[in-house]
Design a protein around this motif. Structure first.
Motif, PDB file in Angstrom:
ATOM      1  N   ASN A  53       0.779  -1.280  -0.003  1.00  0.00           N
ATOM      2  CA  ASN A  53      -0.113   0.082   0.097  1.00  0.00           C
ATOM      3  C   ASN A  53       0.691   1.220   0.020  1.00  0.00           C
ATOM      4  O   ASN A  53       0.207   2.354  -0.098  1.00  0.00           O
ATOM      5  N   GLU A  54       2.011   1.171   0.146  1.00  0.00           N
ATOM      6  CA  GLU A  54       3.065   2.517   0.054  1.00  0.00           C
ATOM      7  C   GLU A  54       2.713   3.159  -1.215  1.00  0.00           C
ATOM      8  O   GLU A  54       2.770   2.591  -2.462  1.00  0.00           O
ATOM      9  N   ALA A  55       2.647   4.435  -1.321  1.00  0.00           N
ATOM     10  CA  ALA A  55       2.463   5.252  -2.349  1.00  0.00           C
ATOM     11  C   ALA A  55       3.698   5.055  -3.237  1.00  0.00           C
ATOM     12  O   ALA A  55       3.044   4.876  -4.757  1.00  0.00           O
ATOM     13  N   PHE A  56       4.672   4.940  -2.960  1.00  0.00           N
ATOM     14  CA  PHE A  56       5.853   4.785  -3.794  1.00  0.00           C
ATOM     15  C   PHE A  56       5.607   3.572  -5.084  1.00  0.00           C
ATOM     16  O   PHE A  56       6.436   3.681  -6.107  1.00  0.00           O
ATOM     17  N   PHE A  57       5.086   2.517  -4.441  1.00  0.00           N
ATOM     18  CA  PHE A  57       5.025   1.231  -5.231  1.00  0.00           C
ATOM     19  C   PHE A  57       4.214   1.511  -6.262  1.00  0.00           C
ATOM     20  O   PHE A  57       4.131   0.534  -7.413  1.00  0.00           O
ATOM     21  N   GLN A  58       3.127   2.496  -6.438  1.00  0.00           N
ATOM     22  CA  GLN A  58       2.504   2.615  -7.712  1.00  0.00           C
ATOM     23  C   GLN A  58       3.378   2.498  -8.624  1.00  0.00           C
ATOM     24  O   GLN A  58       2.993   2.513  -9.944  1.00  0.00           O
ATOM     25  N   ARG A  63       4.879  -3.466 -11.677  1.00  0.00           N
ATOM     26  CA  ARG A  63       4.823  -4.813 -12.086  1.00  0.00           C
ATOM     27  C   ARG A  63       5.833  -5.529 -11.236  1.00  0.00           C
ATOM     28  O   ARG A  63       5.718  -6.911 -11.010  1.00  0.00           O
ATOM     29  N   GLN A  64       6.785  -4.953 -10.501  1.00  0.00           N
ATOM     30  CA  GLN A  64       7.663  -5.434  -9.837  1.00  0.00           C
ATOM     31  C   GLN A  64       8.358  -4.567  -8.772  1.00  0.00           C
ATOM     32  O   GLN A  64       9.182  -4.100  -8.868  1.00  0.00           O
ATOM     33  N   PRO A  65       7.335  -4.220  -7.663  1.00  0.00           N
ATOM     34  CA  PRO A  65       7.595  -3.422  -6.804  1.00  0.00           C
ATOM     35  C   PRO A  65       8.919  -3.391  -5.957  1.00  0.00           C
ATOM     36  O   PRO A  65       9.105  -4.363  -5.307  1.00  0.00           O
ATOM     37  N   VAL A  66       9.638  -2.355  -5.913  1.00  0.00           N
ATOM     38  CA  VAL A  66      10.777  -2.361  -5.073  1.00  0.00           C
ATOM     39  C   VAL A  66      10.926  -1.017  -4.523  1.00  0.00           C
ATOM     40  O   VAL A  66      10.535   0.015  -5.027  1.00  0.00           O
ATOM     41  N   MET A  67      11.396  -0.895  -2.992  1.00  0.00           N
ATOM     42  CA  MET A  67      11.172   0.271  -2.420  1.00  0.00           C
ATOM     43  C   MET A  67      12.516   0.788  -3.017  1.00  0.00           C
ATOM     44  O   MET A  67      13.640   0.332  -3.065  1.00  0.00           O
ATOM     45  N   PRO A  68      12.290   2.153  -3.341  1.00  0.00           N
ATOM     46  CA  PRO A  68      13.673   3.313  -3.710  1.00  0.00           C
ATOM     47  C   PRO A  68      14.553   3.270  -2.738  1.00  0.00           C
ATOM     48  O   PRO A  68      14.368   3.505  -1.441  1.00  0.00           O
ATOM     49  N   PHE A 107      23.750  -0.505  -2.176  1.00  0.00           N
ATOM     50  CA  PHE A 107      22.532  -1.405  -2.107  1.00  0.00           C
ATOM     51  C   PHE A 107      22.818  -3.011  -2.583  1.00  0.00           C
ATOM     52  O   PHE A 107      23.235  -3.212  -3.612  1.00  0.00           O
ATOM     53  N   ARG A 108      22.431  -3.652  -1.608  1.00  0.00           N
ATOM     54  CA  ARG A 108      22.740  -5.350  -1.811  1.00  0.00           C
ATOM     55  C   ARG A 108      21.434  -5.900  -2.641  1.00  0.00           C
ATOM     56  O   ARG A 108      22.021  -6.939  -3.286  1.00  0.00           O
ATOM     57  N   ARG A 109      20.453  -5.666  -2.085  1.00  0.00           N
ATOM     58  CA  ARG A 109      19.364  -6.468  -2.615  1.00  0.00           C
ATOM     59  C   ARG A 109      18.024  -5.591  -2.654  1.00  0.00           C
ATOM     60  O   ARG A 109      18.016  -4.804  -1.806  1.00  0.00           O
ATOM     61  N   PRO A 110      16.939  -5.817  -3.466  1.00  0.00           N
ATOM     62  CA  PRO A 110      15.844  -5.009  -3.498  1.00  0.00           C
ATOM     63  C   PRO A 110      15.129  -5.326  -2.012  1.00  0.00           C
ATOM     64  O   PRO A 110      15.057  -6.372  -1.693  1.00  0.00           O
ATOM     65  N   VAL A 111      14.244  -4.075  -1.655  1.00  0.00           N
ATOM     66  CA  VAL A 111      13.388  -4.374  -0.598  1.00  0.00           C
ATOM     67  C   VAL A 111      11.987  -4.167  -1.037  1.00  0.00           C
ATOM     68  O   VAL A 111      11.658  -3.390  -1.986  1.00  0.00           O
ATOM     69  N   VAL A 112      11.214  -5.351  -0.725  1.00  0.00           N
ATOM     70  CA  VAL A 112      10.035  -5.378  -1.404  1.00  0.00           C
ATOM     71  C   VAL A 112       8.923  -5.710  -0.341  1.00  0.00           C
ATOM     72  O   VAL A 112       8.948  -5.794   0.631  1.00  0.00           O
ATOM     73  N   PRO A 113       7.365  -5.365  -0.832  1.00  0.00           N
ATOM     74  CA  PRO A 113       6.301  -5.503  -0.087  1.00  0.00           C
ATOM     75  C   PRO A 113       6.504  -6.958   0.766  1.00  0.00           C
ATOM     76  O   PRO A 113       6.942  -7.885   0.039  1.00  0.00           O
ATOM     77  N   GLY A 114       5.999  -6.922   1.990  1.00  0.00           N
ATOM     78  CA  GLY A 114       6.119  -8.106   2.745  1.00  0.00           C
ATOM     79  C   GLY A 114       7.419  -8.022   3.757  1.00  0.00           C
ATOM     80  O   GLY A 114       7.350  -8.662   4.742  1.00  0.00           O
ATOM     81  N   ASP A 115       8.532  -7.332   3.268  1.00  0.00           N
ATOM     82  CA  ASP A 115       9.655  -7.373   3.804  1.00  0.00           C
ATOM     83  C   ASP A 115       9.451  -6.408   5.405  1.00  0.00           C
ATOM     84  O   ASP A 115       8.713  -5.574   5.262  1.00  0.00           O
TER      85      ASP A 115
END
Length: 156
Positions: A53-58, A63-68, A107-115
Motif C-alpha cells: 500500500n506504500e504510495a511509491f510502489f504505484q 509490475r515488480q515493486p521495489v522500495m526506492p 544497495f545489496r538487494r531489493p526491499v519488496v512488499p512484505g519485508d
C-alpha cells in the motif's frame, strides 16, 4: 540533558506515535513504524514494515515493486533523528534534521512488499549540531543497504 549525562540511557522501544513526537515527519514520508533498542548517544534500530500500500510502489515499479534506495537512506536518517532526539531530550524533539552528506551508499538487494526492514544506525561522532552516523538496513538479518550519513539539527 547533556550528551555525557544521556550516554547509555536505554529505551526498549518507542511506537509510531512517540516517533512522531520526536521527529516532524508524517505520512506518506514517515518511513519508520517504530524504533527499538535506543541507546542514547550510541545507536538505535528503526523498523519499517514494508506494505504494498506504500504510495511509491504505484510507480516504482508497478509490475515488480521495489522500495526506492533513496527512501531506504531516508529511513536511516529518520532513525538517526530519533536517536538524536532521544540523546538530547525533549528540547530537541520535533526539530528539523537536514542531510549534509551521504557517503558509501551501497544497495545489496531489493526491499519488496512484505519485508520488515530493520534500520540500524550507530553514532560515529558529533560536533555541535552536526552528527555523523553509520547505517545499515537489514531484512531477515541480511544487509540490504548501507551508508554513512551526516546531518545537522536545525536550532530554530
Amino acid at each position: 540533558m547533556s550528551e555525557s549525562a544521556a550516554q547509555g540511557r536505554t529505551i526498549g522501544a518507542v511506537d509510531v506515535m512517540r516517533v512522531m513526537e520526536m521527529i516532524p515527519h508524517r505520512y506518506p514520508f514517515l518511513l519508520i513504524d517504530k524504533a527499538v533498542d535506543l541507546i542514547a548517544d550510541v545507536s538505535a534500530v528503526g523498523i519499517k514494515n514494508v506494505s504494498i500500500n506504500e504510495a511509491f510502489f504505484q510507480g516504482h515499479f508497478a509490475r515488480q515493486p521495489v522500495m526506492p534506495g533513496v527512501l531506504i537512506i531516508e529511513a536511516m536518517a529518520q532513525t538517526a533523528a530519533v536517536l538524536v532526539a532521544h540523546t538530547l531530550g525533549k528540547a530537541a524533539e520535533g526539530k528539523l534534521v537536514y542531510f549534509m552528506s551521504v557517503d558509501g551508499a551501497r544497495f545489496r538487494r531489493p526491499v519488496v512488499p512484505g519485508d520488515q526492514m530493520r534500520v540500524h544506525v550507530t553514532k560515529d561522532r558529533n560536533r555541535g549540531s552536526v552528527w555523523k552516523f553509520n547505517g545499515e538496513a537489514k531484512v531477515d538479518g541480511n544487509v540490504v543497504a548501507e551508508a554513512t550519513i551526516t546531518a545537522m539539527i536545525r536550532d530554530d
